[in-house]
Design an enzyme around this catalytic site. Structure first.
Site, mmCIF file in Angstrom:
data_model
loop_
_atom_site.group_PDB
_atom_site.id
_atom_site.type_symbol
_atom_site.label_atom_id
_atom_site.label_comp_id
_atom_site.label_asym_id
_atom_site.label_seq_id
_atom_site.Cartn_x
_atom_site.Cartn_y
_atom_site.Cartn_z
ATOM 1 N N ASP A 1 23.531 66.352 39.047
ATOM 2 C CA ASP A 1 23.620 67.390 37.726
ATOM 3 C C ASP A 1 24.305 67.701 36.837
ATOM 4 O O ASP A 1 24.434 68.001 35.413
ATOM 5 C CB ASP A 1 23.451 68.422 38.386
ATOM 6 C CG ASP A 1 22.670 68.210 39.512
ATOM 7 O OD1 ASP A 1 22.046 67.701 40.128
ATOM 8 O OD2 ASP A 1 22.193 69.610 39.953
ATOM 9 N N GLU A 2 26.116 67.759 37.325
ATOM 10 C CA GLU A 2 27.011 67.795 36.259
ATOM 11 C C GLU A 2 27.074 66.438 35.117
ATOM 12 O O GLU A 2 27.684 66.926 34.219
ATOM 13 C CB GLU A 2 28.326 67.313 37.014
ATOM 14 C CG GLU A 2 28.989 67.622 37.946
ATOM 15 C CD GLU A 2 27.996 67.801 39.540
ATOM 16 O OE1 GLU A 2 27.103 67.316 39.691
ATOM 17 O OE2 GLU A 2 28.103 67.854 40.540
ATOM 18 N N GLY B 1 21.033 61.451 39.599
ATOM 19 C CA GLY B 1 21.579 62.409 41.045
ATOM 20 C C GLY B 1 22.244 63.430 39.905
ATOM 21 O O GLY B 1 22.071 64.971 40.638
ATOM 22 N N TYR C 1 17.137 55.827 47.301
ATOM 23 C CA TYR C 1 18.185 56.754 47.224
ATOM 24 C C TYR C 1 19.392 56.029 46.448
ATOM 25 O O TYR C 1 19.792 55.836 48.333
ATOM 26 C CB TYR C 1 17.775 57.752 48.058
ATOM 27 C CG TYR C 1 18.204 58.929 48.174
ATOM 28 C CD1 TYR C 1 19.594 59.057 46.883
ATOM 29 C CD2 TYR C 1 18.443 60.103 48.736
ATOM 30 C CE1 TYR C 1 20.175 60.158 46.525
ATOM 31 C CE2 TYR C 1 18.941 61.206 48.348
ATOM 32 C CZ TYR C 1 20.058 61.343 47.217
ATOM 33 O OH TYR C 1 20.577 62.941 47.580
ATOM 34 N N SER D 1 22.740 58.705 42.492
ATOM 35 C CA SER D 1 23.480 60.066 42.437
ATOM 36 C C SER D 1 24.861 59.004 42.539
ATOM 37 O O SER D 1 25.728 59.782 42.598
ATOM 38 C CB SER D 1 23.577 60.601 43.675
ATOM 39 O OG SER D 1 22.180 61.434 43.923
ATOM 40 N N SER E 1 20.031 65.328 50.161
ATOM 41 C CA SER E 1 20.643 66.479 51.160
ATOM 42 C C SER E 1 19.859 68.006 50.889
ATOM 43 O O SER E 1 21.160 68.642 51.526
ATOM 44 C CB SER E 1 21.728 65.760 50.032
ATOM 45 O OG SER E 1 21.651 64.394 49.580
ATOM 46 N N SER E 2 20.068 68.190 49.697
ATOM 47 C CA SER E 2 19.684 70.013 49.197
ATOM 48 C C SER E 2 19.003 70.222 50.552
ATOM 49 O O SER E 2 18.985 71.551 50.860
ATOM 50 C CB SER E 2 19.117 70.359 47.985
ATOM 51 O OG SER E 2 19.764 69.362 47.407
ATOM 52 N N GLY F 1 20.108 69.030 43.258
ATOM 53 C CA GLY F 1 20.469 70.336 43.735
ATOM 54 C C GLY F 1 21.043 71.382 43.745
ATOM 55 O O GLY F 1 20.957 72.432 44.165
ATOM 56 N N LYS G 1 16.837 56.696 42.654
ATOM 57 C CA LYS G 1 17.061 57.977 42.585
ATOM 58 C C LYS G 1 18.722 57.829 42.432
ATOM 59 O O LYS G 1 19.001 57.324 43.282
ATOM 60 C CB LYS G 1 16.402 59.105 43.414
ATOM 61 C CG LYS G 1 18.052 60.238 44.135
ATOM 62 C CD LYS G 1 16.956 60.975 44.740
ATOM 63 C CE LYS G 1 18.178 62.461 44.965
ATOM 64 N NZ LYS G 1 18.825 63.006 44.148
HETATM 65 C C1 SI3 Z 1 25.456 64.650 47.229
HETATM 66 C C2 SI3 Z 1 24.340 66.202 46.709
HETATM 67 O O1 SI3 Z 1 24.115 66.582 47.205
HETATM 68 N N1 SI3 Z 1 24.554 65.498 44.781
HETATM 69 C C3 SI3 Z 1 22.721 66.263 44.834
HETATM 70 C C4 SI3 Z 1 23.841 66.384 43.158
HETATM 71 O O2 SI3 Z 1 22.121 67.289 42.683
HETATM 72 C C5 SI3 Z 1 24.390 67.463 43.544
HETATM 73 O O3 SI3 Z 1 24.241 68.569 44.279
HETATM 74 C C6 SI3 Z 1 25.111 68.166 42.101
HETATM 75 O O4 SI3 Z 1 25.180 67.616 41.340
HETATM 76 C C7 SI3 Z 1 26.542 69.244 42.410
HETATM 77 O O5 SI3 Z 1 26.988 68.817 42.665
HETATM 78 C C8 SI3 Z 1 21.856 64.988 43.876
HETATM 79 O O6 SI3 Z 1 21.839 64.372 43.828
HETATM 80 C C9 SI3 Z 1 21.127 64.922 45.593
HETATM 81 C C10 SI3 Z 1 20.291 65.936 46.378
HETATM 82 O O7 SI3 Z 1 20.250 67.073 46.027
HETATM 83 C C11 SI3 Z 1 19.438 65.374 46.854
HETATM 84 O O8 SI3 Z 1 19.120 65.035 48.070
HETATM 85 O O9 SI3 Z 1 19.022 66.804 47.828
#
Ligand code: SI3
Length: 303
Positions: free
Chosen positions: A192-193, A190, A137, A167, A48-49, A209, A165
């Site tokens: 980060d919060e 997944g 995922y 999320s 996603s990132s 992300g 993974k």
């Molecule tokens: C929807 C989304 O992008 N979720 C992120 C989280 O890390 C997210 O960026 C973070 O919790 C902030 O909301 C990851 O779970 C997934 C991710 O970073 C990726 O697949 O690149």
């Protein structure tokens, strides 16, 4: 089974564009060097990132190649190969295998709501295309598909599946997946919060992300959890959450804000690709405040 190489903090890698919005090899490699210098344990490329959903196959293959050129042998490399068609996912998977990636990963099929049998076959077809280990995922909020413990158990019958993974937001999901797989699977947190709570509920590691914009804080949070220092872990998570909420409160998308922070730190990764929205002039002052929040938290916990 030992999954040592998958443990720790694995930032989800960002798409790095030039000023015209094309994939930039030089900027991709600069981000690799920055993350290596920060001491993270690996990267998750093209998720996603990585804005995978807005890139064509050739662009995604190029990113996988640039990252491998720069980081192969230096840290763990996971290639996200989820794509709208099985055919494209397999092409990406084969490419990642030739580049020496440590594992593959993929979201479930998107757009059409397919039956579980199709989801199972999609993942299995990718797994069968290469000898690489595979990480499921689970990200229901963007794909509309929720991985159940029983489906995970069924997938685990294939020895290529080494983990998930996760999320989804409930940390109970992490606990359930860990219960199904035990020590024979690796579960990544997944969201980060809730990195700290995810780790406490059984996640072995994290892929996230927002890690790359504040790797020091996630590396330290992980150390607090490993040491059983849960009070400090809770406090650093609270500061991380202030930062994430601020990053998500701008006109520009969270990734645009993150990239602007990196650009201002001297790691120019460009902006985001439409339809994600870039930052506006009004976003600049809050971004400067976010940088201060990150610096203060680093000083507080990592000094
Ligand atoms: C929807 C989304 O992008 N979720 C992120 C989280 O890390 C997210 O960026 C973070 O919790 C902030 O909301 C990851 O779970 C997934 C991710 O970073 C990726 O697949 O690149």
């Amino acid at each position: 089974m030992t999954f040592e190489k998958f443990h720790g903090i694995l930032p989800a890698f960002y798409a790095c564009y030039d000023d015209q919005g094309n994939i930039s090899e030089a900027r991709t490699k600069d981000l690799c060097n920055y993350l290596f210098d920060k001491g993270v344990q690996g990267v998750y490329v093209g998720g996603s990132s990585g804005e995978c959903i807005y890139q064509n196959l050739e662009e995604r293959k190029a990113v996988l190649s640039y990252v491998a050129d720069q980081l192969k042998g230096k840290m763990t490399l996971i290639a996200h190969v989820g794509a709208p068609s099985t055919r494209d996912s397999i092409e990406l998977a084969k490419h990642a295998a030739t580049l020496g990636y440590d594992a593959l990963s993929a979201i479930p099929p998107i757009y059409f709501k397919l039956p579980e049998s199709a989801v199972y076959k999609y993942w299995t077809d990718i797994m069968e295309a290469t000898p690489l280990d595979f990480i499921i995922y689970n990200i229901p909020q963007t794909t509309g598909y929720t991985l159940t413990p029983s489906m995970f158990e069924k997938l685990l019958a294939n020895k290529k599946v080494i983990g998930v993974k996760n999320s989804s937001m409930p940390t109970m999901d992490i606990e359930r997946f860990k219960k199904v797989g035990g020590d024979d699977v690796i579960v990544f947190n997944g969201p980060d919060e809730q990195f700290v709570s995810g780790r406490i509920m059984g996640a072995d590691a994290g892929i996230g992300g927002t890690y790359a914009v504040m790797p020091e804080l996630f590396l330290q949070a992980n150390e607090f959890v490993k040491a059983g220092n849960f009070n400090e872990a809770r406090l650093i998570q609270s500061d991380i959450n202030d930062i994430i909420i601020a990053l998500c409160s701008l006109q520009g998308s969270m990734y645009a804000a993150i990239k602007e922070v990196l650009n201002r730190r001297g790691v120019n990764v460009g902006s985001v690709r439409a339809p994600l929205e870039g930052i506006t002039n009004e976003d600049i002052a809050p971004i400067e405040d976010i940088m201060k929040l990150i610096d203060q938290a680093i000083e507080r916990y990592c000094g």
